[in-house]
Design a protein around this motif. Structure first.
Motif, PDB file in Angstrom:
ATOM      1  N   ARG A  24      54.458  34.723  34.600  1.00  0.00           N
ATOM      2  CA  ARG A  24      53.840  33.508  34.585  1.00  0.00           C
ATOM      3  C   ARG A  24      54.354  32.410  34.046  1.00  0.00           C
ATOM      4  O   ARG A  24      54.209  31.044  34.564  1.00  0.00           O
ATOM      5  CB  ARG A  24      52.259  33.588  34.086  1.00  0.00           C
ATOM      6  N   ASP A  29      50.916  47.477  44.823  1.00  0.00           N
ATOM      7  CA  ASP A  29      50.267  46.151  44.718  1.00  0.00           C
ATOM      8  C   ASP A  29      50.005  45.952  43.060  1.00  0.00           C
ATOM      9  O   ASP A  29      49.347  44.862  42.867  1.00  0.00           O
ATOM     10  CB  ASP A  29      49.042  45.963  45.378  1.00  0.00           C
ATOM     11  N   THR A  73      51.465  42.356  41.834  1.00  0.00           N
ATOM     12  CA  THR A  73      50.840  41.206  42.216  1.00  0.00           C
ATOM     13  C   THR A  73      49.522  41.288  41.726  1.00  0.00           C
ATOM     14  O   THR A  73      48.803  39.854  41.421  1.00  0.00           O
ATOM     15  CB  THR A  73      50.848  41.100  43.927  1.00  0.00           C
ATOM     16  N   ASP A  74      48.522  42.083  41.620  1.00  0.00           N
ATOM     17  CA  ASP A  74      47.170  42.246  41.107  1.00  0.00           C
ATOM     18  C   ASP A  74      47.172  41.772  39.570  1.00  0.00           C
ATOM     19  O   ASP A  74      46.375  40.918  39.193  1.00  0.00           O
ATOM     20  CB  ASP A  74      46.516  43.562  41.205  1.00  0.00           C
ATOM     21  N   GLY A  92      47.434  38.046  38.854  1.00  0.00           N
ATOM     22  CA  GLY A  92      46.378  37.019  39.337  1.00  0.00           C
ATOM     23  C   GLY A  92      46.776  36.157  40.068  1.00  0.00           C
ATOM     24  O   GLY A  92      48.049  35.482  40.791  1.00  0.00           O
ATOM     25  N   SER A  93      45.787  35.031  40.079  1.00  0.00           N
ATOM     26  CA  SER A  93      46.209  33.753  40.863  1.00  0.00           C
ATOM     27  C   SER A  93      47.124  32.830  39.904  1.00  0.00           C
ATOM     28  O   SER A  93      46.625  32.713  38.891  1.00  0.00           O
ATOM     29  CB  SER A  93      44.849  33.015  41.233  1.00  0.00           C
ATOM     30  N   VAL A  94      48.208  32.257  40.872  1.00  0.00           N
ATOM     31  CA  VAL A  94      49.024  31.412  40.174  1.00  0.00           C
ATOM     32  C   VAL A  94      48.971  30.026  41.014  1.00  0.00           C
ATOM     33  O   VAL A  94      49.354  30.132  42.102  1.00  0.00           O
ATOM     34  CB  VAL A  94      50.559  31.932  39.819  1.00  0.00           C
ATOM     35  N   LYS A  95      48.838  29.034  40.223  1.00  0.00           N
ATOM     36  CA  LYS A  95      48.711  27.736  41.033  1.00  0.00           C
ATOM     37  C   LYS A  95      49.992  27.493  41.725  1.00  0.00           C
ATOM     38  O   LYS A  95      51.170  27.584  41.065  1.00  0.00           O
ATOM     39  CB  LYS A  95      48.224  26.594  40.008  1.00  0.00           C
ATOM     40  N   ARG A  99      51.861  31.568  46.628  1.00  0.00           N
ATOM     41  CA  ARG A  99      51.445  32.153  47.597  1.00  0.00           C
ATOM     42  C   ARG A  99      52.008  33.784  47.404  1.00  0.00           C
ATOM     43  O   ARG A  99      53.178  33.865  47.779  1.00  0.00           O
ATOM     44  CB  ARG A  99      51.534  31.780  49.012  1.00  0.00           C
ATOM     45  N   ARG A 100      51.240  34.837  47.149  1.00  0.00           N
ATOM     46  CA  ARG A 100      51.628  36.336  47.086  1.00  0.00           C
ATOM     47  C   ARG A 100      51.736  36.843  48.396  1.00  0.00           C
ATOM     48  O   ARG A 100      50.730  36.859  49.035  1.00  0.00           O
ATOM     49  CB  ARG A 100      50.740  37.016  46.083  1.00  0.00           C
ATOM     50  N   SER A 126      52.322  40.966  49.119  1.00  0.00           N
ATOM     51  CA  SER A 126      52.752  42.327  48.523  1.00  0.00           C
ATOM     52  C   SER A 126      53.481  43.400  49.513  1.00  0.00           C
ATOM     53  O   SER A 126      52.714  43.280  50.657  1.00  0.00           O
ATOM     54  CB  SER A 126      51.624  42.918  47.936  1.00  0.00           C
TER      55      SER A 126
END
Length: 263
Positions: free
Chosen positions: A125, A242, A245-246, A249-252, A255-256, A258
């Protein structure tokens, strides 16, 4: 620290000339010479597909258990770091029972490498937050994929996320807690052994979960499930498809996508 020349090879057996290993190797890292299959380690990514299809059961991997036992006999403090896949392999709900069993083997302590996964996720992150235009990044959570990129797609090395692995993060954490200890990483597969050759490596030995099972069986040690844990690590999800990637979480701005498998 254990030193070795070969992570994986075939035993000297009467090869059946079936060429199953050659046909099933995804990176063409096997040749047959004088009716004996040989692994070309400079090309091998340690996926073990060849072993799964070999009718001769000819696997011969680096065995570090004798060196670990020797360290224990010399009164060295030896700590085990267990990949979260141990939960499925032993059918347990936490580490308490297996910790007691491993102490009977001679380990000073055993810890869940999910602790290292939490540290790795934090590092991911932080790296993403630093990069305004990161481009395409490839997760380096799996040693097999790292070896695949290093040996067969070197032009993509710059796309690998520049972070230490879960194994290395946990080893570093454990060595701060136990400064004089030697660390044994217990992995679901042999691919983690490849990291022992990397600069900055802090792990002393790697064994597989299957080797641990056989070691316990030899010593007549069984795992008795203990009371439920006070803390359950969500980072154990790193062991499933996965999972990484789970956990991110959401990272500004990211785009993920998997994917599973080498293909």
């Amino acid at each position: 620290m254990q030193r070795f020349q070969s992570i994986l090879q075939f035993k000297k057996v009467s090869c059946k000339n079936c060429y199953k290993c050659v046909r099933n190797c995804p990176v063409k890292a096997i040749r047959v010479h004088d009716h004996q299959a040989r692994i070309i380690e400079s090309q091998c990514i340690y996926c073990e597909k060849c072993i799964l299809v070999c009718p001769q059961d000819a696997k011969e991997e680096q065995n570090m258990i004798p060196a670990i036992c020797n360290a224990m006999e010399n009164k060295t403090q030896v700590i085990a770091s267990l990949h979260p896949a141990y939960l499925a392999r032993f059918g347990v709900t936490g580490i308490n029972g297996i910790r007691e069993a491993m102490k009977k083997l001679g380990f000073a302590d055993a810890a869940d490498a999910a602790e290292g996964a939490s540290l790795m996720i934090s590092q991911y992150r932080a790296l993403f937050a630093e990069q305004k235009e990161p481009g395409i990044m490839i997760s380096s959570a799996c040693p097999v994929i790292v070896q695949l990129v290093k040996k067969h797609y070197p032009h993509l090395l710059g796309n690998l996320v520049q972070s230490a692995s879960m194994m290395q993060f946990h080893a570093s954490y454990l060595k701060k807690k136990y400064p004089k200890a030697e660390i044994v990483y217990v992995s679901p597969c042999i691919s983690a052994m490849s990291e022992l050759r990397d600069s900055g490596n802090e792990v002393d030995y790697v064994i597989t979960l299957e080797e641990l099972v056989q070691w316990m069986k030899k010593e007549g040690i069984s795992i008795i499930e203990k009371e439920p844990e006070q803390i359950a690590y969500r980072s154990r999800e790193i062991a499933i498809a996965d999972g990484l990637t789970d956990l991110l979480g959401s990272v500004k701005g990211i785009r993920r996508l998997s994917v599973s498998g080498m293909e």
